[in-house]
Design an enzyme around this catalytic site. Structure first.
Site, PDB file in Angstrom:
ATOM      1  N   GLU A  35     -14.793 -10.073  -5.706  1.00 11.71           N
ATOM      2  CA  GLU A  35     -15.058 -10.475  -4.318  1.00 11.71           C
ATOM      3  C   GLU A  35     -16.532 -10.169  -4.163  1.00 11.71           C
ATOM      4  O   GLU A  35     -17.216  -9.381  -4.509  1.00 11.71           O
ATOM      5  CB  GLU A  35     -14.254  -9.877  -3.437  1.00 11.71           C
ATOM      6  CG  GLU A  35     -14.313  -8.231  -3.537  1.00 11.71           C
ATOM      7  CD  GLU A  35     -15.117  -7.578  -2.949  1.00 11.71           C
ATOM      8  OE1 GLU A  35     -15.876  -8.319  -1.893  1.00 11.71           O
ATOM      9  OE2 GLU A  35     -15.588  -6.268  -3.405  1.00 11.71           O
ATOM     10  N   PHE A  36     -17.119 -11.012  -2.969  1.00 15.36           N
ATOM     11  CA  PHE A  36     -18.448 -10.638  -2.634  1.00 15.36           C
ATOM     12  C   PHE A  36     -18.519 -10.555  -1.221  1.00 15.36           C
ATOM     13  O   PHE A  36     -19.405 -11.057  -0.420  1.00 15.36           O
ATOM     14  CB  PHE A  36     -19.250 -11.971  -3.040  1.00 15.36           C
ATOM     15  CG  PHE A  36     -19.112 -12.507  -4.481  1.00 15.36           C
ATOM     16  CD1 PHE A  36     -19.922 -11.290  -5.295  1.00 15.36           C
ATOM     17  CD2 PHE A  36     -18.247 -13.357  -4.939  1.00 15.36           C
ATOM     18  CE1 PHE A  36     -19.781 -11.591  -6.856  1.00 15.36           C
ATOM     19  CE2 PHE A  36     -18.505 -13.317  -6.506  1.00 15.36           C
ATOM     20  CZ  PHE A  36     -19.229 -12.368  -7.370  1.00 15.36           C
ATOM     21  N   CYS A  68     -20.355   0.394  -1.343  1.00 17.33           N
ATOM     22  CA  CYS A  68     -20.715  -0.476  -2.516  1.00 17.33           C
ATOM     23  C   CYS A  68     -22.166  -0.243  -3.365  1.00 17.33           C
ATOM     24  O   CYS A  68     -21.973   0.425  -4.500  1.00 17.33           O
ATOM     25  CB  CYS A  68     -20.432  -1.966  -2.055  1.00 17.33           C
ATOM     26  SG  CYS A  68     -18.900  -2.266  -1.401  1.00 17.33           S
ATOM     27  N   GLU A  81     -18.921  -5.835   4.548  1.00 19.41           N
ATOM     28  CA  GLU A  81     -18.213  -5.769   5.748  1.00 19.41           C
ATOM     29  C   GLU A  81     -18.887  -6.302   7.086  1.00 19.41           C
ATOM     30  O   GLU A  81     -19.990  -6.484   7.142  1.00 19.41           O
ATOM     31  CB  GLU A  81     -18.263  -3.929   5.536  1.00 19.41           C
ATOM     32  CG  GLU A  81     -17.595  -3.259   4.565  1.00 19.41           C
ATOM     33  CD  GLU A  81     -17.668  -1.798   4.722  1.00 19.41           C
ATOM     34  OE1 GLU A  81     -17.735  -1.389   5.606  1.00 19.41           O
ATOM     35  OE2 GLU A  81     -17.224  -1.318   3.564  1.00 19.41           O
ATOM     36  N   ASN A 137     -24.590  -6.926  -7.057  1.00 20.06           N
ATOM     37  CA  ASN A 137     -24.857  -5.890  -6.204  1.00 20.06           C
ATOM     38  C   ASN A 137     -26.068  -5.089  -6.445  1.00 20.06           C
ATOM     39  O   ASN A 137     -26.960  -4.992  -5.833  1.00 20.06           O
ATOM     40  CB  ASN A 137     -23.580  -4.943  -6.325  1.00 20.06           C
ATOM     41  CG  ASN A 137     -22.557  -5.436  -5.165  1.00 20.06           C
ATOM     42  OD1 ASN A 137     -22.788  -6.525  -4.569  1.00 20.06           O
ATOM     43  ND2 ASN A 137     -21.533  -4.656  -4.998  1.00 20.06           N
ATOM     44  N   GLY A 186     -26.794   1.492   2.120  1.00 20.76           N
ATOM     45  CA  GLY A 186     -25.808   2.661   2.108  1.00 20.76           C
ATOM     46  C   GLY A 186     -24.440   1.761   2.001  1.00 20.76           C
ATOM     47  O   GLY A 186     -24.300   0.626   1.606  1.00 20.76           O
ATOM     48  N   ASP A 209       0.826  -1.279  -0.069  1.00 25.29           N
ATOM     49  CA  ASP A 209      -0.186   0.102  -0.160  1.00 25.29           C
ATOM     50  C   ASP A 209       0.993   1.271  -0.038  1.00 25.29           C
ATOM     51  O   ASP A 209       1.933   1.337   0.640  1.00 25.29           O
ATOM     52  CB  ASP A 209      -0.878  -0.006   1.438  1.00 25.29           C
ATOM     53  CG  ASP A 209      -2.066   0.788   0.936  1.00 25.29           C
ATOM     54  OD1 ASP A 209      -1.680   2.057   0.804  1.00 25.29           O
ATOM     55  OD2 ASP A 209      -3.157   0.348   0.997  1.00 25.29           O
TER      56      ASP A 209
END
Ligand code: UGA
Length: 482
Positions: free
Chosen positions: A150-151, A279, A154, A227, A276, A30
């Protein structure tokens, strides 16, 4: 397998710790010194279950940190790109970070690599990445580009990664497919699940994980379409909930009735303040923009977004309806994160509602188990006090608003809550409480798509303001009796 992951946001960090957990040699790169610094101390920059444990298990062993993209690329066979794709002003995905990583990888390629897109990107991105790499001097026979969406959600990202419903790999040649199959083998052959130290399964495993191999373009579309479909389910049930309120039906019963059809399913049918997060709102706009660019006007998505925005307005109307005027009212708020289990407040419906209430002159006492630091950056501290517990949020408040579905709210001591409130009014934007239990304890309780309790405040009849919001008399039957 030697893997590098570029970007240590939600997706990148979870991917890196989970690949290390599967036994791969992982380098996480990163360019943000703050994130690097936190990780070097073994601290997770995000609030995510099991990430601290996995960092502890693998940092310095299977997982190494790097601040040199060239070194990370040099050491790896597969490079997973998990950098941000924030929305532009037009709602499209900004792919400039993806492009700049592709350029840097191209400049550092010396032997065969596969470059795998993990970020949520529009269809054709793999082709663009390939083109950018060729233009920047990467020899065509030294790399392949793949898409591996990816699925992860959070809050449950680690178990979503390790116990997925499916793994999608989008490649355009066999060599690349085989490399990705090998990377995920501990999940697809079930060997990870036999390990005594495996992260516990969130649900009973019914067999090996299915790996779906597609073309890169199909994989890119699968991500956006998944999504969009989930967001559509949420908006659908929110629209049904509105109708339930109009006719006096109960959305819980309706949800059970429709969700029991296995073709529909029960999941993602929870009505509330709307979706919200980082994503759904961004991905729906981007998907619509991509579709338009490809010649298709995907208007269904517009309606999904429209219903979603309306949910907040409807909730604010309920608050006004319960309290009449808002200026100077003291309101307790439970939850600021965009959903329970996370400290993320990006596009949080809770934050949007609180902002509107502050603008209307309310004083807010807010509690969130994890998201206060992030929320404070947006909401500041004028007319809002961040308190240490749910019961503190209720203290002397004119009403309590439930804005995020944190599990701990379900088990609140309702007797104590009632005592703390100035008026026993609870307006629940996430249907966290049972209306009968609330009525029994003497609350005036409003939720989403379910009848208010009590149906009337005793003595407040005769044109009282406590009529149902948006009540309409039933439309006359359209079927003609012969
Ligand atoms: C979502 C998808 O669920 C993941 O599969 C995907 O990988 C991820 O986006 C992504 O693209 O990175 P996430 O945003 O973490 O994951 O959260 P969700 O659990 O999907 O919830 C999204 C929003 O919908 C939240 O605000 C939540 O409160 C709301 N929601 C969810 C409802 O209002 N009702 C529901 O029934 C479910």
């Amino acid at each position: 397998m030697r893997i590098s992951v570029i970007g240590s946001g939600y997706v990148g960090l979870v991917t890196a710790v989970c690949f290390a957990e599967l036994g791969h040699e992982v380098t996480l790169y990163d360019n943000d010194p703050a994130k690097q610094h936190a990780l070097q101390q073994g601290l997770s920059p995000i609030h995510e279950r099991y990430v601290p444990e996995l960092l502890k298990r693998h940092l310095g062993g299977k997982l190494k940190l790097s601040n040199s993209l060239a070194d990370s690329v040099g050491q790896s066979v597969a490079i997973f790109v998990a950098v941000g794709t924030p929305p532009t002003v037009n709602g499209e995905a900004d792919l400039s970070y993806v492009e700049s990583v592709a350029r840097e990888i191209a400049a550092n390629i010396k032997d065969y690599k596969i470059v795998v897109g993990k970020s949520t990107v529009p269809v054709y991105t793999s082709e663009w990445v390939r083109r950018v790499m060729l233009l920047n001097g990467a020899p065509a026979d030294l790399f392949d580009v793949a898409s591996n969406p990816e699925f992860l959600r959070e809050g449950t990202a680690v178990t979503d990664f390790l116990y997925p419903d499916r793994i999608v790999i989008g490649t355009d040649n066999l060599r690349c497919t085989e490399t990705l199959q090998q990377i995920y083998r501990p999940l697809t052959d079930g060997s990870y699940y036999q390990r005594g130290d495996a992260i516990p399964a969130p649900k009973p495993m019914t067999g090996a994980v299915r790996l779906i191999a597609t073309t890169a373009k199909s994989a890119e579309l699968i991500k956006y379409a998944s999504n969009a479909f989930l967001a559509m389910k949420i908006s659908f049930i929110n629209a049904v909930a509105t109708l339930c309120e109009s006719v006096g039906a109960d959305v819980d019963q309706v949800k059970e009735g429709i969700g029991s059809d296995s073709r529909i399913g029960r999941q993602f049918l929870n009505p509330g303040l709307g979706y919200g997060g980082s994503c759904f709102p961004k991905d729906l706009s981007a998907y619509r923009a991509v579709a338009r660019e490809c010649g298709y006007d995907f208007r269904l998505l517009e309606e999904v977004m429209h219903i979603n925005n309306e949910q907040r307005e409807r909730f604010l109307r309920k608050v006004r309806h319960a309290l009449w005027t808002l200026k100077g009212k003291r309101l307790g708020v439970l939850g600021l994160a965009f959903k329970g289990g996370t400290d993320d407040v990006r596009e949080s419906p809770a934050v949007a509602v609180v902002k509107s209430l502050i603008d209307e002159g309310c004083r807010i006492q807010a509690y969130d188990p994890a998201a206060v630091t992030n929320a404070r950056e947006i909401l500041g501290s004028q007319n809002i006090e961040y308190v240490a517990s749910a019961l503190d949020a209720a203290k002397d408040a004119d009403a309590l608003l439930v804005l995020t579905d944190w599990e701990e709210f379900r088990t609140l001591d309702l007797v104590e809550l009632h005592k703390r409130l100035h008026y026993p009014i609870v307006i629940d934007g996430r249907n966290m409480f049972n209306p009968d239990a609330m009525a029994e304890r003497g609350f005036i309780y409003t939720s989403v798509g379910r009848p208010d309790v009590p149906h009337e405040i005793p003595g407040a009849t005769n044109g009282s303001p406590r009529q149902k919001p948006n009540f309409r008399t039933p439309a006359s039957p359209t079927v003609k009796v012969p």
